[in-house]
Scaffold this motif. Structure first.
Motif, short mmCIF file in Angstrom:
data_model
loop_
_atom_site.label_atom_id
_atom_site.label_comp_id
_atom_site.label_asym_id
_atom_site.label_seq_id
_atom_site.Cartn_x
_atom_site.Cartn_y
_atom_site.Cartn_z
N SER A 137 -63.85 -62.52 39.13
CA SER A 137 -64.59 -61.95 40.26
C SER A 137 -64.70 -62.98 41.38
O SER A 137 -64.49 -64.17 41.16
CB SER A 137 -65.99 -61.52 39.81
N GLY A 138 -65.04 -62.51 42.56
CA GLY A 138 -65.17 -63.40 43.72
C GLY A 138 -66.25 -64.45 43.56
O GLY A 138 -66.22 -65.49 44.21
N SER A 139 -67.21 -64.22 42.68
CA SER A 139 -68.30 -65.19 42.48
C SER A 139 -68.11 -66.04 41.23
O SER A 139 -68.99 -66.82 40.88
CB SER A 139 -69.64 -64.46 42.41
N TYR A 140 -66.98 -65.92 40.58
CA TYR A 140 -66.75 -66.63 39.31
C TYR A 140 -66.90 -68.15 39.46
O TYR A 140 -67.43 -68.80 38.59
CB TYR A 140 -65.36 -66.29 38.77
N TYR A 141 -66.42 -68.70 40.55
CA TYR A 141 -66.48 -70.15 40.74
C TYR A 141 -67.68 -70.60 41.58
O TYR A 141 -67.77 -71.76 41.94
CB TYR A 141 -65.18 -70.67 41.36
N ASP A 142 -68.61 -69.68 41.89
CA ASP A 142 -69.85 -70.07 42.56
C ASP A 142 -70.75 -70.69 41.50
O ASP A 142 -71.26 -70.01 40.62
CB ASP A 142 -70.55 -68.86 43.18
N ALA A 143 -70.94 -71.99 41.55
CA ALA A 143 -71.67 -72.69 40.50
C ALA A 143 -72.62 -73.72 41.11
O ALA A 143 -72.33 -74.91 41.12
CB ALA A 143 -70.70 -73.35 39.53
N PRO A 144 -73.78 -73.28 41.61
CA PRO A 144 -74.71 -74.23 42.23
C PRO A 144 -75.23 -75.27 41.24
O PRO A 144 -75.68 -76.33 41.65
CB PRO A 144 -75.84 -73.35 42.76
N TRP A 145 -75.17 -74.99 39.94
CA TRP A 145 -75.64 -75.95 38.94
C TRP A 145 -74.71 -77.15 38.81
O TRP A 145 -75.02 -78.10 38.13
CB TRP A 145 -75.81 -75.29 37.58
N ARG A 146 -73.58 -77.13 39.49
CA ARG A 146 -72.69 -78.29 39.49
C ARG A 146 -73.22 -79.39 40.40
O ARG A 146 -72.65 -80.48 40.47
CB ARG A 146 -71.28 -77.87 39.90
N TYR A 147 -74.30 -79.09 41.14
CA TYR A 147 -74.95 -80.07 42.02
C TYR A 147 -76.34 -80.40 41.49
O TYR A 147 -76.94 -79.61 40.77
CB TYR A 147 -75.10 -79.49 43.44
N THR A 148 -76.86 -81.57 41.90
CA THR A 148 -78.23 -81.92 41.56
C THR A 148 -79.19 -81.02 42.33
O THR A 148 -78.78 -80.29 43.24
CB THR A 148 -78.52 -83.40 41.89
N SER A 149 -80.46 -81.10 42.02
CA SER A 149 -81.47 -80.26 42.65
C SER A 149 -81.58 -80.53 44.15
O SER A 149 -81.45 -81.67 44.58
CB SER A 149 -82.84 -80.50 42.03
N PRO A 150 -81.85 -79.48 44.93
CA PRO A 150 -82.07 -79.69 46.36
C PRO A 150 -83.45 -80.32 46.60
O PRO A 150 -84.16 -80.65 45.64
CB PRO A 150 -82.01 -78.27 46.94
N ARG A 151 -83.83 -80.45 47.87
CA ARG A 151 -85.14 -81.04 48.20
C ARG A 151 -86.25 -80.32 47.44
O ARG A 151 -86.24 -79.11 47.28
CB ARG A 151 -85.40 -80.91 49.70
N GLU A 152 -87.21 -81.11 46.97
CA GLU A 152 -88.33 -80.57 46.22
C GLU A 152 -89.60 -81.23 46.73
O GLU A 152 -89.66 -82.46 46.87
CB GLU A 152 -88.13 -80.88 44.74
N ILE A 153 -90.63 -80.43 47.02
CA ILE A 153 -91.91 -80.96 47.51
C ILE A 153 -92.99 -80.57 46.51
O ILE A 153 -93.18 -79.39 46.21
CB ILE A 153 -92.24 -80.40 48.92
N ASN A 154 -93.68 -81.57 45.99
CA ASN A 154 -94.76 -81.34 45.02
C ASN A 154 -96.07 -81.90 45.57
O ASN A 154 -96.12 -83.06 45.99
CB ASN A 154 -94.46 -82.04 43.69
N PHE A 155 -97.12 -81.08 45.53
CA PHE A 155 -98.46 -81.53 45.86
C PHE A 155 -99.18 -81.84 44.55
O PHE A 155 -98.94 -81.18 43.55
CB PHE A 155 -99.22 -80.44 46.63
N PHE A 156 -100.05 -82.85 44.56
CA PHE A 156 -100.72 -83.18 43.31
C PHE A 156 -102.15 -83.60 43.55
O PHE A 156 -102.51 -84.05 44.64
CB PHE A 156 -99.96 -84.27 42.54
N ILE A 157 -102.95 -83.43 42.51
CA ILE A 157 -104.32 -83.94 42.45
C ILE A 157 -104.44 -84.64 41.10
O ILE A 157 -104.06 -84.10 40.07
CB ILE A 157 -105.36 -82.81 42.55
N ARG A 158 -104.96 -85.85 41.12
CA ARG A 158 -105.10 -86.65 39.91
C ARG A 158 -106.52 -87.14 39.80
O ARG A 158 -107.10 -87.62 40.80
CB ARG A 158 -104.13 -87.83 39.96
N VAL A 159 -107.09 -87.05 38.62
CA VAL A 159 -108.45 -87.53 38.38
C VAL A 159 -108.40 -88.61 37.31
O VAL A 159 -107.90 -88.36 36.21
CB VAL A 159 -109.39 -86.38 37.95
N ASP A 160 -108.91 -89.80 37.61
CA ASP A 160 -108.97 -90.91 36.67
C ASP A 160 -110.44 -91.16 36.33
O ASP A 160 -111.26 -91.43 37.20
CB ASP A 160 -108.37 -92.19 37.27
N PHE A 161 -110.77 -91.07 35.01
CA PHE A 161 -112.13 -91.33 34.53
C PHE A 161 -112.20 -92.76 33.98
O PHE A 161 -111.22 -93.30 33.50
CB PHE A 161 -112.50 -90.35 33.43
N ARG A 162 -113.37 -93.34 34.05
CA ARG A 162 -113.55 -94.69 33.49
C ARG A 162 -113.72 -94.64 32.00
O ARG A 162 -114.14 -93.85 31.34
CB ARG A 162 -114.79 -95.35 34.09
#
Length: 162
Positions: A137-162
């Motif tokens: 099929s025309g999409s047989y060789y469409d394989a985005p997984w052959r590349y690493t991940s695109p830009r990724e933005i992660n927001f985080f909240i971290r809590v450190d207890f004593r």
């Protein structure tokens, strides 16, 4: 008897560089920047042996290299100290410049998204061209997984207890 052939190993990446930079910023922010560079892995090219036949070039084993791996990551955070704990929040941006890094390349072309005309000539409907070689099929060789991940933005909240 022929002497053994010397060749690179598939995991050989002679250049590997990582640079990190972290610094405090005004108003209690911390910023970090990390850059990576790694040589491409070696692979064995294909050679034409007939009209529509290819095989690995055993005399040129692992002589081609895939494109290099490059990435820049950014982190920004702010911490607030309270009575018995510290709360940090921020964001991490992986692959800031959205670089496309191939993880796997086709041995015929050395590219992750181009298998070469030998393989793409098989695209089409079987029997449509009076030729049973058109079986993909025309999409047989469409394989985005052959590349690493695109830009990724992660927001985080971290809590450190004593």
């Amino acid at each position: 008897n022929r002497p053994s052939q010397e060749f690179l190993m598939p995991y050989d990446r002679p250049n590997d560089l990582t640079i990190s930079f972290y610094t405090p910023f005004p108003w209690g922010f911390t910023i970090g920047l990390t850059g990576f560079y790694q040589s491409g892995y070696p692979y064995t090219p294909l050679i034409k042996t007939g009209e529509n036949e290819y095989r690995e070039d055993e005399e040129q084993k692992y002589t081609k290299r895939a494109p290099a791996y490059r990435m820049i990551n950014l982190s920004l955070s702010k911490a607030v100290k309270l009575k018995d704990f510290k709360v940090s929040c921020g964001l991490s941006v992986y692959n800031v410049f959205d670089m496309k890094n191939p993880q796997v390349v086709y041995a015929l072309t050395g590219k992750a998204d181009d298998p070469g005309t030998y393989l793409t000539d098989q695209i089409g409907l079987a029997g449509h061209y009076n030729n049973s070689d058109h079986n993909k099929s025309g999409s047989y060789y469409d394989a985005p997984w052959r590349y690493t991940s695109p830009r990724e933005i992660n927001f985080f909240i971290r809590v450190d207890f004593r």
